[in-house]
Write an enzyme that holds these catalytic residues in place. Structure first.
Site, mmCIF file in Angstrom:
data_model
loop_
_atom_site.group_PDB
_atom_site.id
_atom_site.type_symbol
_atom_site.label_atom_id
_atom_site.label_comp_id
_atom_site.label_asym_id
_atom_site.label_seq_id
_atom_site.Cartn_x
_atom_site.Cartn_y
_atom_site.Cartn_z
ATOM 1 N N HIS A 286 -2.110 4.878 3.676
ATOM 2 C CA HIS A 286 -0.660 5.105 3.631
ATOM 3 C C HIS A 286 -0.168 5.096 2.197
ATOM 4 C CE1 HIS A 286 -1.376 0.763 4.096
ATOM 5 N NE2 HIS A 286 -0.304 0.584 3.335
ATOM 6 N N HIS B 119 3.327 4.451 0.021
ATOM 7 C CA HIS B 119 4.688 3.903 0.030
ATOM 8 C C HIS B 119 5.579 4.807 -0.811
ATOM 9 C CE1 HIS B 119 3.581 -0.272 1.391
ATOM 10 N NE2 HIS B 119 2.416 0.115 0.922
HETATM 11 P P1 AMP Z 1 -0.200 -2.472 2.295
HETATM 12 O O1 AMP Z 1 -1.442 -2.256 3.148
HETATM 13 O O2 AMP Z 1 -0.369 -3.525 1.259
HETATM 14 O O3 AMP Z 1 0.328 -1.196 1.715
HETATM 15 O O4 AMP Z 1 0.941 -3.090 3.222
HETATM 16 C C1 AMP Z 1 1.235 -2.584 4.501
HETATM 17 C C2 AMP Z 1 2.695 -2.178 4.595
HETATM 18 O O5 AMP Z 1 2.915 -1.815 5.940
HETATM 19 C C3 AMP Z 1 3.710 -3.269 4.235
HETATM 20 O O6 AMP Z 1 4.664 -2.733 3.328
HETATM 21 C C4 AMP Z 1 4.348 -3.622 5.583
HETATM 22 O O7 AMP Z 1 5.708 -3.976 5.462
HETATM 23 C C5 AMP Z 1 4.160 -2.331 6.362
HETATM 24 N N1 AMP Z 1 4.084 -2.492 7.802
HETATM 25 C C6 AMP Z 1 3.316 -3.367 8.496
HETATM 26 N N2 AMP Z 1 3.498 -3.219 9.823
HETATM 27 C C7 AMP Z 1 4.396 -2.220 9.980
HETATM 28 C C8 AMP Z 1 5.001 -1.594 11.111
HETATM 29 N N3 AMP Z 1 4.727 -1.972 12.354
HETATM 30 N N4 AMP Z 1 5.880 -0.589 10.897
HETATM 31 C C9 AMP Z 1 6.192 -0.203 9.635
HETATM 32 N N5 AMP Z 1 5.653 -0.745 8.524
HETATM 33 C C10 AMP Z 1 4.774 -1.750 8.688
#
Ligand code: AMP
Length: 144
Positions: free
Chosen positions: A105, A107
């Site tokens: 993903h 951001h």
């Molecule tokens: P990272 O793997 O460090 O990029 O972090 C995962 C990101 O996914 C974080 O910013 C969380 O806030 C986000 N996240 C986790 N679960 C969900 C969800 N169910 N829906 C949307 N975002 C999520």
């Protein structure tokens, strides 16, 4: 290249399968975009490939290409939707690289002069605020 396998029990795989709700912003044949549930800034959203990929290390190049095109679309849309001064793109790989969810993903964070990103508090944002922000971004996308 990472030798860790993709695990389809991750939360973003569940979102793609419709098993877990999300505030969807955009979808095409190869990509999906939705609001980050714990936003580090207003309008913080995420772009993922539909094709399973753990992170940047194993993603199929065609899938990555499609994701980056959607990242650009969403970057332009958040700039417009929030009248932002800039945009930050973040992407983390493996736990040592800061990755928490193991489905690739990107951001997208709209940025404003003099405003720092909020720390990761682990608290979910108000659903109504996320819904309203998703609507703003969808509207901006539709106007291009
Ligand atoms: P990272 O793997 O460090 O990029 O972090 C995962 C990101 O996914 C974080 O910013 C969380 O806030 C986000 N996240 C986790 N679960 C969900 C969800 N169910 N829906 C949307 N975002 C999520």
């Amino acid at each position: 290249m990472t030798n860790k396998p993709y695990d389809d029990g991750n939360i973003f795989a569940k979102i793609l399968r419709g098993e877990v709700p999300s505030h969807k912003i955009y979808e095409d044949a190869e990509t999906f975009a939705f609001m980050d549930i714990m936003p580090r800034g207003d309008g913080h959203c995420l772009v993922i490939p539909k094709k399973p990929a753990r992170n940047i290390l194993d993603v199929d190049p065609d899938s990555l290409r499609a994701v980056m095109i959607t990242v650009q679309k969403l970057s332009r849309a958040v700039m417009k939707a929030f009248n932002a001064d800039g945009v930050t793109i973040q992407q983390f790989n493996e736990p040592a690289g800061g990755q928490v969810v193991f489905h690739l993903h990107f951001h997208i964070l709209p940025r404003f002069e003099g405003v720092q990103l909020r720390p990761h508090t682990g608290e979910m944002a108000d659903q109504a605020v996320l819904a309203a922000n998703a609507e703003k971004i969808r509207k901006a996308l539709a106007e291009f």
